[in-house]
Design an enzyme around this catalytic site. Structure first.
Site, PDB file in Angstrom:
ATOM      1  N   GLY A  42       0.916  -1.316   0.146  1.00 29.10           N
ATOM      2  CA  GLY A  42       0.057  -0.041  -0.064  1.00 29.10           C
ATOM      3  C   GLY A  42       0.704   1.415  -0.010  1.00 29.10           C
ATOM      4  O   GLY A  42       0.437   2.450   0.092  1.00 29.10           O
ATOM      5  N   TYR A  51     -11.713   4.428 -10.243  1.00 30.99           N
ATOM      6  CA  TYR A  51     -10.988   4.971  -8.984  1.00 30.99           C
ATOM      7  C   TYR A  51     -10.826   6.334  -8.772  1.00 30.99           C
ATOM      8  O   TYR A  51     -10.415   7.037  -7.837  1.00 30.99           O
ATOM      9  CB  TYR A  51      -9.711   4.335  -8.656  1.00 30.99           C
ATOM     10  CG  TYR A  51      -9.537   2.957  -8.633  1.00 30.99           C
ATOM     11  CD1 TYR A  51     -10.314   1.875  -8.052  1.00 30.99           C
ATOM     12  CD2 TYR A  51      -8.476   2.267  -9.535  1.00 30.99           C
ATOM     13  CE1 TYR A  51     -10.233   0.828  -8.117  1.00 30.99           C
ATOM     14  CE2 TYR A  51      -8.421   0.988  -9.428  1.00 30.99           C
ATOM     15  CZ  TYR A  51      -9.073   0.075  -8.691  1.00 30.99           C
ATOM     16  OH  TYR A  51      -8.827  -1.397  -8.775  1.00 30.99           O
ATOM     17  N   CYS A  71     -17.672   3.915 -26.411  1.00 29.10           N
ATOM     18  CA  CYS A  71     -18.950   4.480 -26.088  1.00 29.10           C
ATOM     19  C   CYS A  71     -19.376   4.448 -24.879  1.00 29.10           C
ATOM     20  O   CYS A  71     -20.214   3.608 -24.422  1.00 29.10           O
ATOM     21  CB  CYS A  71     -20.022   3.853 -27.224  1.00 29.10           C
ATOM     22  SG  CYS A  71     -21.453   4.468 -27.376  1.00 29.10           S
ATOM     23  N   TYR A  99      -1.846  -1.581 -12.874  1.00 28.70           N
ATOM     24  CA  TYR A  99      -3.407  -1.880 -13.211  1.00 28.70           C
ATOM     25  C   TYR A  99      -3.700  -1.413 -14.603  1.00 28.70           C
ATOM     26  O   TYR A  99      -4.950  -0.908 -14.572  1.00 28.70           O
ATOM     27  CB  TYR A  99      -4.134  -1.396 -11.901  1.00 28.70           C
ATOM     28  CG  TYR A  99      -3.591  -1.873 -10.459  1.00 28.70           C
ATOM     29  CD1 TYR A  99      -3.931  -3.185 -10.581  1.00 28.70           C
ATOM     30  CD2 TYR A  99      -2.912  -1.425  -9.807  1.00 28.70           C
ATOM     31  CE1 TYR A  99      -3.544  -3.907  -9.225  1.00 28.70           C
ATOM     32  CE2 TYR A  99      -2.367  -2.005  -8.769  1.00 28.70           C
ATOM     33  CZ  TYR A  99      -2.752  -3.299  -8.306  1.00 28.70           C
ATOM     34  OH  TYR A  99      -2.301  -3.886  -7.259  1.00 28.70           O
TER      35      TYR A  99
END
Length: 425
Positions: A227, A311, A337, A365
């Site tokens: 983290g 996010y 779209c 990611y």
């Protein structure tokens, strides 16, 4: 990324040259930045017996995994398929930690068969594990410390409403299960989620694990997850690794003295190691002015980088084709779209149709969360190593999208339907 002779360059190579060679959209990774991040962690915690386990869900290309192996880093896998990717990349089973959630016991058994380190995050699976293996196979236990570590709620995993881990409020039940089946617990684990802003919050979780570890006399390691936050824009707050390491060392020394031995300390950085090493290179297809906004529409979208939409993640964007033009305000959008925005109201050097834009901090990611939404193929990946670019994944084609589809036998299906109808009459 450096500005050299008025050109944005990666390891001395102009970004526009990479686009000419490999096309766009294009993911580019800087191996030297990954090495820098690994060394930073190793140096920060050098006075402790630390093992780094790269969370390969962040970026799992085989070349990236092989680079981690060369740098002395192990793996943290969250699916059996990630375990298999790690084994194919040359990792030994004991170098891989398997930390799944919400999987069936068959996947756990498969991991045991592979010989990797198994991390169990719920009591139901732990009971099945004990019933099947007893004391023959050791395991790690993932605990939920009930801590909010900061960052977006979708990436916070250590709070009381999280699906991850066994609650620290269930310790009595947990101990009963362990004793009933004589389970050998060789590790304890926690992961509070990404974007740790406050070292004190991390240390709070560490103290909880150290306290609980005293009840487990045969531990080989304690895993504090990760983290650690990286900077997404100038002036951004980042995790102060040196301060955190110094304070954790003091806690660790006190624990080791009481515990009677030194156990290994494991970390599982993913984004911290690869985020800043990654760049998504895109081409400006259109510049579209509306009564309220000037849009730059590029040849990519949330199908290639979903983090801004999922996010609210901030990714810096620069115009690599025009480094000196007047700055204007643009909203950079994709070709999907959907509402599909990479950056709202960004100040960029004037963008012209055909310009190359670079989206920074795209190493983590990005590709691993990409998709073929709108039937769009995924881009190529390139690794820059010692000043040279290497293609490590080809761009997809329509054939790749159709590869696993099967033709429908319409005539056979119609005949079968008619026969069924006749029988019913």
């Amino acid at each position: 990324m450096e500005l050299i002779n008025r050109q944005y360059c990666l390891q001395g190579i102009p970004v526009t040259d990479l686009c000419k060679q490999f096309g766009t959209p294009l993911y580019v990774y800087d191996a030297s930045k990954i090495e820098q991040q690994v060394k930073h962690m190793q140096q920060a915690f050098e006075q402790m017996p630390v093992q780094i386990k790269y969370a390969l869900k962040a970026l799992n290309n085989q070349a990236i995994l092989q680079l981690m192996k060369r740098l002395g880093v192990g793996l943290d896998a969250v699916s059996i398929q990630e375990v298999e990717l790690g084994l194919k990349a040359g990792f030994e089973p004991h170098e891989i930690l398997f930390t799944p959630n919400s999987v069936g016991f068959e996947e756990i058994k498969q991991a045991v068969d592979y010989g990797v380190v198994v991390n169990i995050d719920n009591i139901s699976i732990l009971e099945q594990f004990g019933h099947t293996y007893g004391s023959d196979v050791p395991c790690c236990i993932r605990l939920n410390p009930h801590i909010m570590a900061g960052g977006h709620h979708k990436i916070s995993t250590g709070h009381i409403d999280s699906k991850f881990g066994i609650s620290i409020l269930q310790m009595r039940h947990l101990q009963r299960v362990i004793q009933t089946y004589a389970i050998r617990v060789n590790g304890l684990h926690m992961h509070t989620g990404s974007d740790i802003l406050d070292a004190e919050v991390f240390l709070q979780g560490a103290r909880i694990l150290f306290d609980i570890a005293r009840e487990f006399p045969a531990l080989d390691f304690i895993d504090f997850g990760s983290g650690f936050k990286v900077a997404y824009k100038e002036g951004d707050v980042v995790t102060d690794l040196e301060t955190l390491a110094q304070r954790l060392k003091a806690e660790y020394r006190a624990f080791s003295k009481e515990y009677g031995k030194e156990v290994e300390i494991w970390f599982e950085p993913g984004k911290y190691l690869v985020s800043e090493a990654g760049y998504l290179l895109v081409k400006a297809n259109v510049v579209k002015t509306t009564p309220a906004t000037v849009f730059v529409g590029v040849n990519s979208g949330l199908n290639h980088l979903i983090r801004p939409m999922m996010y609210d993640a901030y990714h810096e964007i620069v115009n690599a084709s025009n480094t000196e033009g007047a700055k204007r305000i643009y909203t950079v959008v994709g070709y999907i779209c959907e509402t599909d925005t990479f950056g709202w109201d960004r100040q960029l050097h004037e963008v012209r149709e055909g310009d190359i834009l670079v989206i920074l901090n795209a190493g983590a990611y990005g590709f691993t969360m990409s998709s073929n939404y709108n039937a769009r193929p995924r881009p190529a990946e390139v690794l820059l190593y010692k000043g040279k670019p290497y293609l490590i994944r080809k761009a997809e084609s329509l054939d790749d999208l159709l590869r696993n589809q099967l033709p429908m036998p319409w005539e056979e299906a119609d005949r079968a339907a008619k026969q069924t109808t006749v029988k019913e009459k």
